[in-house]
Write a protein that holds these residues in place. Structure first.
Motif, mmCIF file in Angstrom:
data_model
loop_
_atom_site.group_PDB
_atom_site.id
_atom_site.type_symbol
_atom_site.label_atom_id
_atom_site.label_comp_id
_atom_site.label_asym_id
_atom_site.label_seq_id
_atom_site.Cartn_x
_atom_site.Cartn_y
_atom_site.Cartn_z
ATOM 1 N N MET A 168 0.841 -1.177 0.000
ATOM 2 C CA MET A 168 0.000 0.000 0.000
ATOM 3 C C MET A 168 0.889 1.244 0.000
ATOM 4 S SD MET A 168 -2.973 1.233 2.649
ATOM 5 C CE MET A 168 -1.965 1.582 4.065
ATOM 6 N N ILE A 169 0.542 2.189 -0.817
ATOM 7 C CA ILE A 169 1.265 3.447 -0.885
ATOM 8 C C ILE A 169 0.666 4.419 0.119
ATOM 9 C CG2 ILE A 169 1.826 5.434 -2.318
ATOM 10 C CD1 ILE A 169 1.668 3.534 -4.722
ATOM 11 N N VAL A 170 1.517 5.061 0.899
ATOM 12 C CA VAL A 170 1.073 6.053 1.873
ATOM 13 C C VAL A 170 1.771 7.361 1.555
ATOM 14 C CG1 VAL A 170 1.027 6.703 4.295
ATOM 15 C CG2 VAL A 170 0.723 4.315 3.650
ATOM 16 N N ILE A 171 0.991 8.415 1.422
ATOM 17 C CA ILE A 171 1.539 9.739 1.167
ATOM 18 C C ILE A 171 1.175 10.618 2.347
ATOM 19 C CG2 ILE A 171 1.483 11.770 -0.322
ATOM 20 C CD1 ILE A 171 0.659 9.853 -2.603
ATOM 21 N N GLU A 172 2.169 11.252 2.924
ATOM 22 C CA GLU A 172 1.922 12.142 4.048
ATOM 23 C C GLU A 172 2.501 13.512 3.742
ATOM 24 O OE1 GLU A 172 3.107 10.662 7.851
ATOM 25 O OE2 GLU A 172 2.527 8.626 7.348
ATOM 26 N N ARG A 173 1.742 14.535 4.061
ATOM 27 C CA ARG A 173 2.198 15.913 3.927
ATOM 28 C C ARG A 173 1.731 16.671 5.149
ATOM 29 N NH1 ARG A 173 0.204 16.623 -2.239
ATOM 30 N NH2 ARG A 173 1.789 15.332 -3.176
ATOM 31 N N GLU A 174 2.506 17.645 5.564
ATOM 32 C CA GLU A 174 2.135 18.444 6.724
ATOM 33 C C GLU A 174 2.205 19.915 6.359
ATOM 34 O OE1 GLU A 174 3.887 19.266 11.134
ATOM 35 O OE2 GLU A 174 3.867 17.193 10.420
ATOM 36 N N VAL A 175 1.110 20.623 6.634
ATOM 37 C CA VAL A 175 1.023 22.049 6.349
ATOM 38 C C VAL A 175 0.273 22.706 7.498
ATOM 39 C CG1 VAL A 175 0.116 23.784 4.772
ATOM 40 C CG2 VAL A 175 0.922 21.612 3.864
ATOM 41 N N ALA A 176 0.768 23.841 7.966
ATOM 42 C CA ALA A 176 0.080 24.589 9.016
ATOM 43 C C ALA A 176 -0.818 25.637 8.361
ATOM 44 C CB ALA A 176 1.091 25.269 9.928
ATOM 45 N N VAL A 177 -2.093 25.641 8.737
ATOM 46 C CA VAL A 177 -3.044 26.610 8.195
ATOM 47 C C VAL A 177 -3.849 27.231 9.330
ATOM 48 C CG1 VAL A 177 -3.281 25.479 5.954
ATOM 49 C CG2 VAL A 177 -4.807 24.850 7.799
ATOM 50 N N ALA A 178 -4.330 28.435 9.083
ATOM 51 C CA ALA A 178 -5.143 29.137 10.077
ATOM 52 C C ALA A 178 -6.616 28.928 9.740
ATOM 53 C CB ALA A 178 -4.800 30.618 10.099
#
Length: 75
Positions: A1-11
Protein backbone atom coordinates in the motif's frame (compact mmCIF):
# COMPACT_ATOMS: atom_id res chain seq x y z
CA UNK A 1 0.00 0.00 0.00
CA UNK A 2 1.27 3.45 -0.89
CA UNK A 3 1.07 6.05 1.87
CA UNK A 4 1.54 9.74 1.17
CA UNK A 5 1.92 12.14 4.05
CA UNK A 6 2.20 15.91 3.93
CA UNK A 7 2.13 18.44 6.72
CA UNK A 8 1.02 22.05 6.35
CA UNK A 9 0.08 24.59 9.02
CA UNK A 10 -3.04 26.61 8.20
CA UNK A 11 -5.14 29.14 10.08
CA UNK A 12 -8.47 27.36 9.62
CA UNK A 13 -10.67 25.09 11.74
CA UNK A 14 -9.79 21.38 11.46
CA UNK A 15 -13.29 20.46 10.22
CA UNK A 16 -13.06 22.97 7.35
CA UNK A 17 -9.62 21.67 6.30
CA UNK A 18 -10.81 18.03 6.47
CA UNK A 19 -13.88 18.79 4.35
CA UNK A 20 -11.76 20.62 1.76
CA UNK A 21 -9.13 17.87 1.42
CA UNK A 22 -11.66 15.03 1.39
CA UNK A 23 -13.55 16.66 -1.52
CA UNK A 24 -11.45 15.26 -4.36
CA UNK A 25 -12.92 17.73 -6.88
CA UNK A 26 -10.52 20.31 -5.38
CA UNK A 27 -7.34 18.24 -5.84
CA UNK A 28 -5.99 20.38 -8.68
CA UNK A 29 -5.96 23.31 -6.23
CA UNK A 30 -3.70 21.57 -3.69
CA UNK A 31 -1.97 18.71 -5.56
CA UNK A 32 0.50 19.98 -8.18
CA UNK A 33 0.55 16.57 -9.89
CA UNK A 34 -3.18 16.67 -10.69
CA UNK A 35 -4.39 18.06 -14.00
CA UNK A 36 -8.11 17.48 -13.39
CA UNK A 37 -10.43 15.44 -11.14
CA UNK A 38 -14.06 14.73 -11.95
CA UNK A 39 -16.91 12.98 -10.15
CA UNK A 40 -17.82 9.58 -11.65
CA UNK A 41 -20.48 8.39 -9.21
CA UNK A 42 -21.78 9.07 -5.73
CA UNK A 43 -22.49 12.18 -3.70
CA UNK A 44 -19.01 12.91 -2.34
CA UNK A 45 -19.33 10.66 0.69
CA UNK A 46 -17.76 7.30 1.42
CA UNK A 47 -17.73 5.11 -1.70
CA UNK A 48 -17.86 8.04 -4.14
CA UNK A 49 -15.72 7.44 -7.22
CA UNK A 50 -13.64 10.13 -8.91
CA UNK A 51 -11.52 10.09 -12.05
CA UNK A 52 -8.17 11.83 -11.55
CA UNK A 53 -6.00 12.99 -14.45
CA UNK A 54 -2.46 13.30 -13.09
CA UNK A 55 0.76 14.02 -14.92
CA UNK A 56 2.84 10.87 -15.38
CA UNK A 57 6.59 10.78 -14.83
CA UNK A 58 7.17 12.19 -18.34
CA UNK A 59 4.84 15.15 -17.85
CA UNK A 60 2.05 13.62 -19.95
CA UNK A 61 -1.53 13.26 -18.73
CA UNK A 62 -2.40 9.87 -17.27
CA UNK A 63 -5.61 8.55 -15.73
CA UNK A 64 -6.49 6.85 -12.48
CA UNK A 65 -9.61 6.17 -10.47
CA UNK A 66 -10.03 7.27 -6.87
CA UNK A 67 -12.60 6.03 -4.38
CA UNK A 68 -13.38 8.13 -1.35
CA UNK A 69 -12.66 5.92 1.64
CA UNK A 70 -12.86 8.77 4.09
CA UNK A 71 -15.62 8.91 6.62
CA UNK A 72 -16.32 11.71 9.02
CA UNK A 73 -13.57 13.42 10.93
CA UNK A 74 -12.83 11.47 14.09
CA UNK A 75 -12.97 13.52 17.27
Amino acid sequence: MIVIEREVAVAAPLERVFDYLSDFTSTEEWDPGTVRTSLVSGNGGVGTTFLRKPFDHLGEEAEEGLRNALGKLAA
